[in-house]
Design a protein around this motif. Structure first.
Motif, PDB file in Angstrom:
ATOM      1  N   LEU A  29       0.816  -1.211   0.000  1.00 11.56           N
ATOM      2  CA  LEU A  29       0.000   0.000   0.000  1.00 11.56           C
ATOM      3  C   LEU A  29       0.850   1.263   0.000  1.00 11.56           C
ATOM      4  CD1 LEU A  29      -2.837   1.287   0.230  1.00 11.56           C
ATOM      5  CD2 LEU A  29      -2.626   1.070   2.717  1.00 11.56           C
ATOM      6  N   VAL A  30       1.832   1.320   0.889  1.00  6.72           N
ATOM      7  CA  VAL A  30       2.615   2.542   1.075  1.00  6.72           C
ATOM      8  C   VAL A  30       3.716   2.687   0.028  1.00  6.72           C
ATOM      9  CG1 VAL A  30       4.146   3.760   2.665  1.00  6.72           C
ATOM     10  CG2 VAL A  30       2.114   2.622   3.535  1.00  6.72           C
ATOM     11  N   GLY A  65       1.503   2.579   8.903  1.00  8.12           N
ATOM     12  CA  GLY A  65       0.281   3.293   9.243  1.00  8.12           C
ATOM     13  C   GLY A  65       0.478   4.796   9.326  1.00  8.12           C
ATOM     14  N   PRO A  66       1.395   5.292  10.174  1.00  4.93           N
ATOM     15  CA  PRO A  66       1.628   6.743  10.248  1.00  4.93           C
ATOM     16  C   PRO A  66       2.109   7.341   8.924  1.00  4.93           C
ATOM     17  CG  PRO A  66       2.546   5.649  12.169  1.00  4.93           C
ATOM     18  CD  PRO A  66       2.135   4.571  11.220  1.00  4.93           C
ATOM     19  N   VAL A  67       2.961   6.605   8.195  1.00  6.74           N
ATOM     20  CA  VAL A  67       3.439   7.124   6.909  1.00  6.74           C
ATOM     21  C   VAL A  67       2.287   7.292   5.934  1.00  6.74           C
ATOM     22  CG1 VAL A  67       4.873   6.604   4.898  1.00  6.74           C
ATOM     23  CG2 VAL A  67       5.768   6.199   7.184  1.00  6.74           C
ATOM     24  N   PHE A  68       1.410   6.294   5.896  1.00  7.21           N
ATOM     25  CA  PHE A  68       0.274   6.388   4.980  1.00  7.21           C
ATOM     26  C   PHE A  68      -0.669   7.517   5.384  1.00  7.21           C
ATOM     27  CE2 PHE A  68      -3.980   5.159   3.505  1.00  7.21           C
ATOM     28  CZ  PHE A  68      -3.727   5.128   2.151  1.00  7.21           C
ATOM     29  N   CYS A  69      -0.872   7.714   6.684  1.00  4.73           N
ATOM     30  CA  CYS A  69      -1.709   8.831   7.146  1.00  4.73           C
ATOM     31  C   CYS A  69      -1.111  10.161   6.700  1.00  4.73           C
ATOM     32  CB  CYS A  69      -1.840   8.793   8.667  1.00  4.73           C
ATOM     33  SG  CYS A  69      -2.878   7.455   9.292  1.00  4.73           S
ATOM     34  N   ARG A 120      -3.028  12.737   4.149  1.00  2.00           N
ATOM     35  CA  ARG A 120      -3.338  14.124   4.504  1.00  2.00           C
ATOM     36  C   ARG A 120      -2.645  15.102   3.557  1.00  2.00           C
ATOM     37  NH1 ARG A 120      -5.847  15.646   8.878  1.00  2.00           N
ATOM     38  NH2 ARG A 120      -4.709  17.620   8.870  1.00  2.00           N
ATOM     39  N   LYS A 121      -1.412  14.784   3.167  1.00  2.00           N
ATOM     40  CA  LYS A 121      -0.679  15.656   2.257  1.00  2.00           C
ATOM     41  C   LYS A 121      -1.372  15.724   0.900  1.00  2.00           C
ATOM     42  CE  LYS A 121       3.880  16.326   0.178  1.00  2.00           C
ATOM     43  NZ  LYS A 121       5.260  15.790   0.037  1.00  2.00           N
ATOM     44  N   ARG A 122      -1.874  14.577   0.449  1.00  2.00           N
ATOM     45  CA  ARG A 122      -2.553  14.520  -0.839  1.00  2.00           C
ATOM     46  C   ARG A 122      -3.826  15.367  -0.836  1.00  2.00           C
ATOM     47  NH1 ARG A 122      -5.940  10.233  -3.135  1.00  2.00           N
ATOM     48  NH2 ARG A 122      -5.785  10.273  -5.425  1.00  2.00           N
ATOM     49  N   HIS A 123      -4.607  15.243   0.238  1.00  2.00           N
ATOM     50  CA  HIS A 123      -5.853  15.987   0.302  1.00  2.00           C
ATOM     51  C   HIS A 123      -5.621  17.462   0.617  1.00  2.00           C
ATOM     52  CE1 HIS A 123      -9.057  12.937  -0.048  1.00  2.00           C
ATOM     53  NE2 HIS A 123      -8.094  12.110   0.263  1.00  2.00           N
ATOM     54  N   ALA A 124      -4.533  17.758   1.352  1.00  2.00           N
ATOM     55  CA  ALA A 124      -4.197  19.167   1.590  1.00  2.00           C
ATOM     56  C   ALA A 124      -3.841  19.848   0.280  1.00  2.00           C
ATOM     57  CB  ALA A 124      -3.049  19.259   2.585  1.00  2.00           C
ATOM     58  N   GLY A 125      -3.117  19.125  -0.604  1.00  2.00           N
ATOM     59  CA  GLY A 125      -2.778  19.678  -1.908  1.00  2.00           C
ATOM     60  C   GLY A 125      -4.024  19.941  -2.749  1.00  2.00           C
TER      61      GLY A 125
END
Length: 342
Positions: A270-271, A325-329, A333-338
């Protein structure tokens, strides 16, 4: 000029990942309860003359314990990284991985059934065989559930996969209940571990991972075209349903062998493609091998961490979940912030 720059960039990316994998493997050879200089461990592993002071004990540790485990961890990460990239490309879903269609759960159910029943019909090949049968039957069930959609669209396949994975999760719980005195062995295996990995396991997982990657690379161009949509792909001479089925079968085969090799290891498929896509771009001809190499580096580093650095060995599936888990979070968030800023 742009083509030349892209070629140089691709060569640098793949070359860097290969160098990182080789360096991680050499460092891992020297790390453990018995410390061995990396140069000496590498000489022993390659069969080169290392001087007269190399003991039989050192050679046994390197060749019979550490090297098979290192190759198994790297091969499993290689396969999971490639399979994750294929699933994300086929399903057009950045959240897809070998667990999305229930393929990993099916492989785990087949292998767990083999462990609970104590089957040894085909020797060492029994466990991988049952894992593949479980994965193949799961994929067949997903396709059967989605049979109403003749084009087998990604959204239909994902929904069918979620349904199938839920059923298999209940099946795994039932097997744990029925395992009796073997339940601890089953639970430990399901959490993932490379402890006790041998040469047969290492060779099997690398053979399956490389075969699956080469098969998927053959259709990498078609996978790129399919990202434009089914109608566009069909107009360009690509049969989306046929290519999708072949790629799902190839990725499922690799995932099954990886699960049989080490148990359930999440977040690698996934990551890793997410991280690699930031560097390589969406071209699957580059993304697939780069994801495979990055997966090998990540899983080998994680296994070395739990084997030689932590005071007690943590199941590799637990460690990858804690890291991934934390890396994917963060990536999510970075993707949606962009998107919000756009």
């Amino acid at each position: 000029m742009n083509t030349r720059k892209a070629t140089v960039r691709t060569t640098m990316l793949l070359g860097t990942l290969c160098a990182a994998l080789a360096a991680t493997a050499v460092i891992a050879l020297g790390m453990g309860f018995v410390r061995i200089p990396p140069a000496e461990a590498l000489c022993v592993a390659l069969g080169l003359p290392c001087g007269d002071d190399v003991s039989l004990r050192t050679a046994a540790i390197v060749n019979q314990i550490r090297l098979p485990r290192i190759l198994s961890a790297a091969g499993t990460g290689f396969g999971l990284g490639a399979a994750g990239a294929v699933f994300q490309g086929v399903l057009l879903n950045p959240l897809a991985d070998p667990f999305t269609l229930g393929v990993s759960s099916g492989a785990a159910f087949g292998a767990a059934l083999c462990l609970v029943l104590g089957l040894t019909l085909f020797g060492a090949a029994t466990l991988p065989l049952f894992a593949f049968i479980g994965a193949a039957l799961t994929l067949a069930a997903v396709l059967w559930i989605a049979r109403g959609d003749t084009s087998r669209s990604p959204s239909t396949l994902v929904l069918a996969g979620v349904i199938t994975a839920s059923i298999l999760s209940a099946g795994l719980s039932f097997l744990k209940y029925m395992a009796d005195e073997r339940v601890s062995t089953l639970i430990f295996w399901l959490m993932g571990s490379f402890a006790g990995s041998g040469w047969t396991q290492a060779i099997t997982v690398w053979a399956a991972s490389l075969t699956g990657l080469f098969c998927c690379l053959w259709f990498a161009r078609d996978l790129n075209v399919m990202s434009l949509g089914g109608r566009t792909a069909a107009s360009l001479g690509v049969n989306p349903a046929r290519v999708r089925l072949f790629l799902l079968m190839a990725a499922s085969f690799v995932s099954a062998v990886c699960v049989a090799s080490a148990g359930i290891i999440g977040f690698v498929g996934l990551v890793v493609p997410h991280l690699v896509r930031l560097l390589s771009g969406p071209d699957n001809r580059i993304l697939l091998p780069a994801s495979a190499l990055a997966g090998a580096v990540l899983l080998l580093a994680a296994d070395t961490l739990t084997r030689a650095v932590l005071p007690h060995e943590v199941p590799i599936g637990v460690l990858t979940a804690l890291i991934g888990g934390p890396v994917f979070c963060w990536l999510f968030r970075k993707r949606h912030a962009g998107r919000d800023h756009a």
